[in-house]
Design a protein around this motif. Structure first.
Motif, PDB file in Angstrom:
ATOM      1  N   GLU A 209       0.813  -1.217   0.000  1.00 48.55           N
ATOM      2  CA  GLU A 209       0.000   0.000   0.000  1.00 48.55           C
ATOM      3  C   GLU A 209       0.847   1.267   0.000  1.00 48.55           C
ATOM      4  OE1 GLU A 209      -2.384  -0.500   3.437  1.00 48.55           O
ATOM      5  OE2 GLU A 209      -3.756  -1.957   2.511  1.00 48.55           O
ATOM      6  N   GLY A 210       2.063   1.154   0.539  1.00 47.17           N
ATOM      7  CA  GLY A 210       2.944   2.315   0.583  1.00 47.17           C
ATOM      8  C   GLY A 210       3.746   2.513  -0.688  1.00 47.17           C
ATOM      9  N   ILE A 211       3.563   1.615  -1.662  1.00 50.08           N
ATOM     10  CA  ILE A 211       4.345   1.679  -2.902  1.00 50.08           C
ATOM     11  C   ILE A 211       3.486   2.034  -4.104  1.00 50.08           C
ATOM     12  CG2 ILE A 211       5.799   0.355  -4.498  1.00 50.08           C
ATOM     13  CD1 ILE A 211       6.726  -1.296  -2.071  1.00 50.08           C
ATOM     14  N   VAL A 212       2.358   1.346  -4.263  1.00 46.09           N
ATOM     15  CA  VAL A 212       1.512   1.591  -5.431  1.00 46.09           C
ATOM     16  C   VAL A 212       0.469   2.664  -5.119  1.00 46.09           C
ATOM     17  CG1 VAL A 212       1.837  -0.763  -6.254  1.00 46.09           C
ATOM     18  CG2 VAL A 212      -0.139  -0.235  -4.819  1.00 46.09           C
ATOM     19  N   ASP A 213      -0.086   3.281  -6.190  1.00 47.76           N
ATOM     20  CA  ASP A 213      -1.122   4.283  -5.983  1.00 47.76           C
ATOM     21  C   ASP A 213      -2.494   3.614  -6.008  1.00 47.76           C
ATOM     22  OD1 ASP A 213      -1.831   3.831  -8.623  1.00 47.76           O
ATOM     23  OD2 ASP A 213      -1.105   5.757  -9.362  1.00 47.76           O
ATOM     24  N   GLU A 214      -3.554   4.418  -6.049  1.00 51.82           N
ATOM     25  CA  GLU A 214      -4.906   3.869  -5.974  1.00 51.82           C
ATOM     26  C   GLU A 214      -5.279   3.042  -7.212  1.00 51.82           C
ATOM     27  OE1 GLU A 214      -5.176   8.030  -7.726  1.00 51.82           O
ATOM     28  OE2 GLU A 214      -4.092   6.998  -6.115  1.00 51.82           O
ATOM     29  N   ASN A 215      -4.486   3.167  -8.274  1.00 52.87           N
ATOM     30  CA  ASN A 215      -4.723   2.364  -9.471  1.00 52.87           C
ATOM     31  C   ASN A 215      -3.733   1.205  -9.599  1.00 52.87           C
ATOM     32  OD1 ASN A 215      -6.863   4.067 -10.441  1.00 52.87           O
ATOM     33  ND2 ASN A 215      -5.299   5.550 -11.050  1.00 52.87           N
ATOM     34  N   ASP A 216      -3.051   0.896  -8.502  1.00 48.39           N
ATOM     35  CA  ASP A 216      -2.042  -0.162  -8.464  1.00 48.39           C
ATOM     36  C   ASP A 216      -0.860   0.126  -9.380  1.00 48.39           C
ATOM     37  OD1 ASP A 216      -3.517  -1.518  -6.624  1.00 48.39           O
ATOM     38  OD2 ASP A 216      -4.161  -3.134  -7.941  1.00 48.39           O
ATOM     39  N   LEU A 217      -0.585   1.405  -9.620  1.00 51.45           N
ATOM     40  CA  LEU A 217       0.559   1.776 -10.444  1.00 51.45           C
ATOM     41  C   LEU A 217       1.803   1.914  -9.582  1.00 51.45           C
ATOM     42  CD1 LEU A 217      -0.914   4.452 -12.905  1.00 51.45           C
ATOM     43  CD2 LEU A 217      -0.635   1.977 -13.245  1.00 51.45           C
ATOM     44  N   MET A 218       2.895   1.321 -10.061  1.00 51.45           N
ATOM     45  CA  MET A 218       4.177   1.436  -9.410  1.00 51.45           C
ATOM     46  C   MET A 218       4.739   2.846  -9.611  1.00 51.45           C
ATOM     47  SD  MET A 218       5.100  -1.631  -8.219  1.00 51.45           S
ATOM     48  CE  MET A 218       6.891  -1.535  -8.252  1.00 51.45           C
ATOM     49  N   PRO A 219       5.770   3.241  -8.859  1.00 51.62           N
ATOM     50  CA  PRO A 219       6.419   4.537  -9.092  1.00 51.62           C
ATOM     51  C   PRO A 219       6.912   4.703 -10.527  1.00 51.62           C
ATOM     52  CG  PRO A 219       7.120   3.647  -6.986  1.00 51.62           C
ATOM     53  CD  PRO A 219       6.306   2.576  -7.651  1.00 51.62           C
TER      54      PRO A 219
ATOM     55  N   GLY B  94       5.271   3.756 -13.071  1.00 55.26           N
ATOM     56  CA  GLY B  94       4.106   3.897 -13.927  1.00 55.26           C
ATOM     57  C   GLY B  94       3.558   2.569 -14.422  1.00 55.26           C
ATOM     58  N   ARG B  95       4.243   1.492 -14.118  1.00 56.44           N
ATOM     59  CA  ARG B  95       3.802   0.167 -14.531  1.00 56.44           C
ATOM     60  C   ARG B  95       2.791  -0.383 -13.534  1.00 56.44           C
ATOM     61  NH1 ARG B  95       8.005  -4.751 -16.123  1.00 56.44           N
ATOM     62  NH2 ARG B  95       6.621  -5.797 -17.593  1.00 56.44           N
ATOM     63  N   LYS B  96       1.742  -1.018 -14.038  1.00 58.03           N
ATOM     64  CA  LYS B  96       0.720  -1.532 -13.129  1.00 58.03           C
ATOM     65  C   LYS B  96       1.143  -2.859 -12.508  1.00 58.03           C
ATOM     66  CE  LYS B  96      -4.105  -2.757 -12.566  1.00 58.03           C
ATOM     67  NZ  LYS B  96      -5.452  -2.876 -13.159  1.00 58.03           N
ATOM     68  N   LEU B  97       0.994  -2.935 -11.197  1.00 62.84           N
ATOM     69  CA  LEU B  97       1.266  -4.187 -10.491  1.00 62.84           C
ATOM     70  C   LEU B  97       0.175  -5.185 -10.857  1.00 62.84           C
ATOM     71  CD1 LEU B  97       3.261  -5.254  -8.247  1.00 62.84           C
ATOM     72  CD2 LEU B  97       1.403  -4.807  -6.634  1.00 62.84           C
ATOM     73  N   PRO B  98       0.534  -6.356 -11.387  1.00 62.83           N
ATOM     74  CA  PRO B  98      -0.492  -7.286 -11.868  1.00 62.83           C
ATOM     75  C   PRO B  98      -1.297  -7.970 -10.767  1.00 62.83           C
ATOM     76  CG  PRO B  98       1.694  -8.234 -12.155  1.00 62.83           C
ATOM     77  CD  PRO B  98       1.901  -6.815 -11.718  1.00 62.83           C
ATOM     78  N   TYR B  99      -0.720  -8.121  -9.588  1.00 68.58           N
ATOM     79  CA  TYR B  99      -1.433  -8.737  -8.472  1.00 68.58           C
ATOM     80  C   TYR B  99      -0.686  -8.451  -7.178  1.00 68.58           C
ATOM     81  CZ  TYR B  99       2.158 -12.236  -9.432  1.00 68.58           C
ATOM     82  OH  TYR B  99       3.355 -12.846  -9.678  1.00 68.58           O
TER      83      TYR B  99
END
Length: 226
Positions: free
Chosen positions: A158-168, A170-175
């Motif tokens: 929760e402290g790494i990805v944003d509300e859209n599960d985007l990494m710093p 800009g890549r989306k965390l898949p799960y």
């Protein structure tokens, strides 16, 4: 001589989670082989060699090992590896594992072979624990079902990805590792009140994150009787 196979991400492994066990096991006399999904040299997560993120000493050391260790620079493809040839198979973590190692059928085969072998051990660290959400035994059941495990917790994610599960990046965390592994039937406890978290359930060892890397390596040596 005992030996270990390290299955390392080409998408971004977390430096300390690979280097700490690599050096600890090497110092104990184990022969180390490195494998990646395609056989290309693994890529280190830039955040894990950022002095502001991990400290100057760790960043410098990890970078040095990453650039100069012949084993990391000359891996074999996972398709050419057989777990029975090693006493342990080690899966270092890092977000990158979610895109390659955890999804690689040969990496999952190596995990299955390691835990099915009476003499084998598997050590899975941090985000690599996500492979347990996809790895099945020869009967088709999830390897992790009913097993005690630790790994990278939702509270940290929760402290790494944003509300859209985007990494710093800009890549989306898949799960999220915790969610997927629990869904596969694991008894999950990341021991968030403890400084380190390493769980041993038979031939399967799991570790929470970078800060548990050293303890994980030492625990593996104990389990191997080294």
């Amino acid at each position: 001589m005992s030996s270990a196979l390290f299955v390392v991400s080409e998408e971004g492994y977390w430096g300390e989670e690979c280097v700490e066990p690599l050096e600890t096991l090497s110092d104990a006399g184990l022969e180390i082989t490195v494998a990646t999904p395609s056989g290309k040299p693994p890529k280190v997560d830039e955040r894990s060699i950022d002095p502001d993120e991990v400290g100057e000493e760790t960043a410098e050391h990890v970078r040095e090992v990453h650039e100069n260790d012949e084993r990391l620079n000359d891996p074999i493809p996972t398709a050419q590896a057989e777990a029975e040839g090693y006493d342990a198979v080690v899966f270092p973590g890092g977000h990158g594992t979610e895109w390659d190692v955890n999804q690689d059928s040969d990496a999952r085969r190596l995990l299955r072979e390691a835990v099915a072998d009476d003499d084998g051990k598997a050590l899975v660290v941090c985000h690599a624990v996500g492979i347990l959400a996809f790895a099945r035994d020869r009967q088709g059941a999830f390897i992790v079902n009913g097993r005690d495990v630790t790994g990278f917790p939702n509270e940290w994610e929760e402290g790494i990805v944003d509300e859209n599960d985007l990494m710093p990046s800009g890549r989306k965390l898949p799960y999220w590792v915790e969610d997927e592994v629990k869904e596969a039937g694991a008894n999950w406890d990341a021991e968030l009140d403890e400084d380190t978290s390493v769980t041993v359930d038979g031939d399967l060892l799991t570790a929470r994150g970078p800060g548990s890397s050293s303890a994980a390596a030492e625990t593996l040596l104990e389990e191997l009787g080294e």
